[in-house]
Each structure stands twice: as structure tokens, then as C-alpha cells.
Write an enzyme that holds these catalytic residues in place. Structure first.
Site, PDB file in Angstrom:
ATOM      1  N   ARG A 151       0.949  -1.092   0.014  1.00  0.00           N
ATOM      2  CA  ARG A 151       0.040  -0.040   0.188  1.00  0.00           C
ATOM      3  C   ARG A 151       0.846   1.221  -0.060  1.00  0.00           C
ATOM      4  NH1 ARG A 151      -1.520  -0.956   5.993  1.00  0.00           N
ATOM      5  NH2 ARG A 151      -0.507   0.820   7.029  1.00  0.00           N
ATOM      6  N   ARG A 206      -9.618  -8.473   6.551  1.00  0.00           N
ATOM      7  CA  ARG A 206      -8.739  -9.566   6.497  1.00  0.00           C
ATOM      8  C   ARG A 206      -9.363 -10.567   5.487  1.00  0.00           C
ATOM      9  NH1 ARG A 206      -8.942  -8.697  12.051  1.00  0.00           N
ATOM     10  NH2 ARG A 206      -7.379  -7.298  12.869  1.00  0.00           N
TER      11      ARG A 206
END
Length: 320
Positions: A88, A147
């Protein structure tokens, strides 16, 4: 199994301390890319190279499709190429997550953004990746919806992604270990709202999952180092008590190492080394390598119990 930690007193353009980076060893050189020094902030897109013969760091001049600075990505080496997937660029979980796959050719320092086909995995960070038999395998991580527990493979020869069967017995998680032994790929531990210690085996030939039930379990942990040698899986360090500050603060870390023979039901054994173990840490990976004629693994950096990003490097010599 005998082991010995050796600190590498390196010189040159030593990288800034970091965590959530990637480290791979190719031949006689270690390559470090990305990560963070300030919590959650991607550090740079510089590739740092350690010549393990001369113990000298250098900052490589790279060309091609150079990635923007990445954090919480994954990397694996196949031949002379380092593959980097996901990660990211933003500050908060899921912000600026990517599903790009880059190839860094260490023979000429050229980056390539691969134009892949097939069932490309969703964007993610804090996932795990390993290489086996001409393929990359990617498991789990954190995406925009939380997740994940999905599993994908990438065929290097055909440049194609393929979604593998998902094991619903594996809770979605980040910071898991993923390692290949023979024709099998193993998912170990990770963080699923709590530290985990389960071990799941994926048979890449028959495309089936099974859970390993052993006499001695691994103490729960995430964001640790994992490698394999012969039929053994080795796990070192990792977070064993998550921080109340989330990804911006340090939790409780381990400095222990454990080994498990995948062809035995005995389970995990605490490793004892002939030298002092590096300080406890997490949020880093390790890479298998051979140094001075000895098999083992290479460690660079990580986050310690004082929330400091480290830039030390070690070689763990392993003898069966």
C-alpha cells in the site's frame, strides 16, 4: 539441528532502519526494498543491495517501471528476478492498496510492471508470498473489506494468475507465514483479530488443503520470519502480543526460533543456538541464502519493542 547467529557488520550506504519491507537474497547479494521508518508511511522506492562478500551496502540506480514507494508488500526471488506484489501507498489500512506485480531484474537493475492475465488477486497489504516450481503463491492479507483468506498462484512462464481453492477453516488474516516445502505450501500463524498458531498444508499437485495437527504447537505469533530447509520449517521472531496502537505502535515481540519437521507429527521445537540471538522484533521477513559455504537465512531490520525501526543485519547458519 545446529544454528549460529552471525552479525554482519556492513559498511557503505547502509539503509535507513525499517519495518514492513521485503528482503530477498539472490546469489551473493541481498536486496531490500520498501517498508516504513515512520509508522505507516512508505519509506522510498530505492533498492538497497548488500554485497555479502564485501559486506558493503549500495543504493542501486534502477530504470524501467520503477514502483512508487510501497509498504506492507511481499516479495519472492525466482532465478535472478525479485518479484514484488501488492502493498500500500496510503496511511490507513486498505488505503492506497495495490495488486500490481513487478519484476526487478537484478542482472541489469530494470523494473517491469507485468501485464498479467487470469484471475488477478484483489488489492491488499500485509499478505504473504512464496515461490515454488515456477509459480508465485499469494495468501491472505488485508484489503478494503478486512482480512482475507484467499489463495492465488501466478505462473511465471505464462504470465497468468489462477485462483486456488479457498480453505474456509483458515480465518482471514494478515502477517501470516507462507513457505514451500517440496510440492506443498504451508500457511503458518498470522493475525486474525488475535495471534494465531495454526498450520495448514496446501498440496499444489492435487490442489487440496489439510490442517497439521501436531503434539507440540507453535506459540501464537504474526509478522515473523519464516524459511525452510529440507523437510523443515523454521520460524523466528514475530509479534506475540499486539499493540493497543494498531500498526503505529510496537507490541510484544519474540526473539525465539522454532523448527518443525513437516514429515513428523512431533511438532514445533524451540531452537537453541551457539551464539546470542538478535533482539526481539517483528514486522520483517527473512530470506534463505548460502554464505561462506553455509546454508541459512538472512535477516535485515524490523520493529523492536521500543517501536524503533532497525537496520542491523544477520546471517543464521543452519546445519542439519
Amino acid at each position: 539441528m545446529e544454528c549460529e547467529w552471525i552479525k554482519i557488520e556492513a559498511k557503505g550506504e547502509v539503509p535507513l532502519g525499517r519495518s514492513s519491507h521485503s528482503t530477498v537474497v539472490i546469489g551473493r547479494k541481498a536486496f531490500v526494498f520498501g517498508g516504513e521508518n515512520t509508522p505507516r508511511v512508505p519509506i522510498s522506492n530505492i533498492v538497497h543491495c548488500l554485497n555479502m562478500d564485501t559486506k558493503t551496502w549500495s543504493e542501486l540506480t534502477t530504470s524501467g517501471d520503477v514502483p512508487i514507494p510501497l509498504n506492507a508488500h511481499s516479495a519472492a526471488a525466482v532465478g535472478h528476478v525479485m518479484y514484488v506484489f501488492g502493498g500500500r501507498t496510503g496511511i490507513t489500512m486498505g488505503e492506497g492498496s495495490l495488486n500490481d506485480l513487478y519484476a526487478f531484474d537484478t542482472s541489469n537493475n530494470v523494473w517491469s510492471l507485468l501485464k498479467t492475465s487470469g484471475d488477478v488477486p484483489a488489492a491488499r497489504s500485509f499478505h504473504a508470498m512464496t515461490a515454488n516450481a515456477g509459480r508465485l503463491y499469494v495468501f491472505g492479507g488485508c484489503g478494503v473489506e478486512g482480512r482475507m483468506n484467499d489463495f492465488h498462484s501466478y505462473d511465471i512462464a505464462t504470465n497468468t494468475w489462477e485462483k486456488q481453492p479457498t480453505n474456509d477453516d483458515i480465518e482471514g488474516r494478515g502477517g501470516a507465514g507462507l513457505i514451500a516445502v517440496g510440492n506443498d505450501v504451508f500457511v503458518v500463524g498470522g493475525f486474525a483479530g488475535r495471534e494465531m498458531n495454526d498450520v495448514h498444508r496446501y498440496d499444489t499437485v492435487n490442489k487440496t488443503w489439510s490442517r497439521l495437527m501436531t503434539d507440540k504447537e507453535l506459540p501464537p505469533r504474526s509478522v515473523f520470519g519464516i524459511t525452510s530447509i529440507s523437510t523443515f520449517i523454521l520460524v523466528w521472531f514475530g509479534e506475540v502480543d499486539p499493540s493497543d496502537l494498531g500498526h503505529s505502535g510496537a507490541g510484544g515481540f519474540s526473539k525465539d526460533g522454532y523448527v518443525m519437521n513437516t514429515v513428523s507429527k512431533t511438532g514445533w521445537e524451540l531452537m537453541t543456538c551457539a551464539s546470542e540471538t538478535p533482539e526481539a522484533r517483528g514486522w520483517m521477513n527473512v530470506s534463505p541464502c548460502n554464505w561462506n559455504g553455509r546454508d541459512g537465512m538472512f535477516l535485515f531490520g524490523g520493529n523492536n519493542v521500543d517501536n524503533e525501526r532497525l537496520n542491523d543485519c544477520y546471517f543464521l547458519s543452519i546445519k542439519l
